[in-house]
Design a protein around this motif. Sequence first.
Motif, PDB file in Angstrom:
ATOM      1  N   LYS A  63       0.829  -1.210   0.000  1.00 52.66           N
ATOM      2  CA  LYS A  63       0.000   0.000   0.000  1.00 52.66           C
ATOM      3  C   LYS A  63       0.864   1.261   0.000  1.00 52.66           C
ATOM      4  O   LYS A  63       0.517   2.266  -0.608  1.00 52.66           O
ATOM      5  N   GLU A 120      -1.186   6.221 -11.616  1.00 52.41           N
ATOM      6  CA  GLU A 120      -2.441   5.625 -11.146  1.00 52.41           C
ATOM      7  C   GLU A 120      -2.141   4.218 -10.629  1.00 52.41           C
ATOM      8  O   GLU A 120      -1.522   3.413 -11.325  1.00 52.41           O
ATOM      9  N   ASN A 137      -6.202   0.690  -6.046  1.00 54.20           N
ATOM     10  CA  ASN A 137      -7.338   1.510  -5.638  1.00 54.20           C
ATOM     11  C   ASN A 137      -8.537   1.367  -6.561  1.00 54.20           C
ATOM     12  O   ASN A 137      -9.542   2.062  -6.402  1.00 54.20           O
ATOM     13  N   TRP A 138      -8.426   0.475  -7.549  1.00 55.29           N
ATOM     14  CA  TRP A 138      -9.564   0.263  -8.441  1.00 55.29           C
ATOM     15  C   TRP A 138     -10.675  -0.469  -7.696  1.00 55.29           C
ATOM     16  O   TRP A 138     -10.414  -1.320  -6.833  1.00 55.29           O
ATOM     17  N   SER A 139     -11.903  -0.180  -8.037  1.00 57.63           N
ATOM     18  CA  SER A 139     -13.045  -0.788  -7.335  1.00 57.63           C
ATOM     19  C   SER A 139     -13.512  -2.098  -7.959  1.00 57.63           C
ATOM     20  O   SER A 139     -13.912  -3.019  -7.257  1.00 57.63           O
ATOM     21  N   ASN A 140     -13.422  -2.194  -9.289  1.00 62.22           N
ATOM     22  CA  ASN A 140     -13.958  -3.390  -9.939  1.00 62.22           C
ATOM     23  C   ASN A 140     -12.973  -4.554  -9.958  1.00 62.22           C
ATOM     24  O   ASN A 140     -13.367  -5.717  -9.857  1.00 62.22           O
ATOM     25  N   ARG A 164      -9.090  -5.057  -8.334  1.00 60.47           N
ATOM     26  CA  ARG A 164      -7.902  -4.495  -7.691  1.00 60.47           C
ATOM     27  C   ARG A 164      -6.644  -5.173  -8.230  1.00 60.47           C
ATOM     28  O   ARG A 164      -6.444  -6.365  -8.034  1.00 60.47           O
ATOM     29  N   TYR A 200      -3.064  -4.876  -7.637  1.00 57.49           N
ATOM     30  CA  TYR A 200      -2.095  -4.280  -6.718  1.00 57.49           C
ATOM     31  C   TYR A 200      -0.701  -4.039  -7.310  1.00 57.49           C
ATOM     32  O   TYR A 200      -0.042  -3.065  -6.953  1.00 57.49           O
TER      33      TYR A 200
END
Length: 331
Positions: free
Chosen positions: A102, A114, A118-121, A123, A125
Motif C-alpha cells: 500500500k 495511477e 485503488n480500483w473498485s472493480n 484491484r 495491486y
Amino acid sequence: MNLQTLIDRSQLKLDNVHPYIAERALEVVRKSYAEGIYVQITHGYRSIQEQDALYAQGRTTSGNIVTNARGGYSYHNFGLAVDFVVLDSNGAANWTVDSRWKRVGAIGESLSLEWGGNWSNFRDYPHLQYTFGLTTAQLRAGHRPPNTSGIINISPNTSGQIKLGSRGDKVKDVQQSLSNLGYSVGVFDGVFGDKTNEGVKQFQRDYGLVVDGIVGKQTLDAITKEEDKMKEKIEKLEKELSNLTTMIKQGASPEPSKWASEMWEELRINGYFDGKRPKGLITREESGQVINRLRKNLLNLIVNNQKELANQSETLESLEAKLKEIEKENS
C-alpha cells in the motif's frame, strides 16, 4: 538488498515503456528503498499476443486469473503501464498485499501514477499506469501521447533518455560536457557507444547517482550543476588574468627584484613566456607575450578538463601574490 541491483533489474523491464512512466517507475523503486521497502519492476510493455496469453490464464489455460484485459485493451500494450513486486530482505518475491504494498502504491500516486490497488472493480495491486487522458480505444485507433512518435518500438532519441545506442546532437552535447568535466567519452560524434557509456557511469559513481549509464533527469541535472561550477571557476580565472595583465604592466622596475626574477622563471618553466628574463624595464611586447601565453593556456584548459583548472588557478594565485610583492616594493 542493494538499490543498484533493484534498479538494474527494473531497467531491463522498461524497454518500450513511455519515458514519463519509466522515469517515475524507477523513482518508485528509489523512494521505496529509502523507506526500507524493496521493490522491483516486473513488467512493462506487453505485446498483444502476450496480453492474450495472460488473459487466457485461469480461463482457457491453467493458473489464476490475473487480468481482465484482452490484447489491445491493456495500457501495457502501449507502453503506458508497469507492474511491480515487493521483495523480502532475502530477495524473494512477497505477493501478500500488506502495508508495504500500500505504501508503494501511495508513492506511485505521489508521482502522478495511477495505482491499480485503488480500483473498485478489479484491484490490480502490482499495477501502475499513466494514460495521458487517452482511452485504450483511442490508443487502438492510433492516438499517442504528446511528444512521442509512437510508444511501441520507441527509438532511443524519442525516449527522453540518452543511453547506449542513442544518436544525435543531445548525445554530442553530453559527450562535450562530460569531457569538459574530465571524463573520457571518446570522439564527440553524437553516438552513444561503449566509451560514452563508461564515461556516464563513472560520472554517476563519482556523484553518488544510480549507476545505470542512462542520462536521465537526475544525471543531466548533476552534469549541468558541475558545468555551472566550472563556468564560475573560468570566470574567476579570466578575472585573475585581467588583474594579472594590469599588474604586469604596472610592475616595471629599472632593476628587477628577486620577486621579479622568480616570477619570470616560473612563467618560463610553465611555458607562459618564451623569451629571457628582462634585464631592465618590462616592455609592452614582453607583457603581451606573457598575457597571450596565459590566455592560450586558459583556452587549452577549458577544452581539456576541469581538473587542470584548479592547478592553474593555484599557479595564478601564486603569481598574483608575487606580483603584489613587486608592486609593494615599487611603491
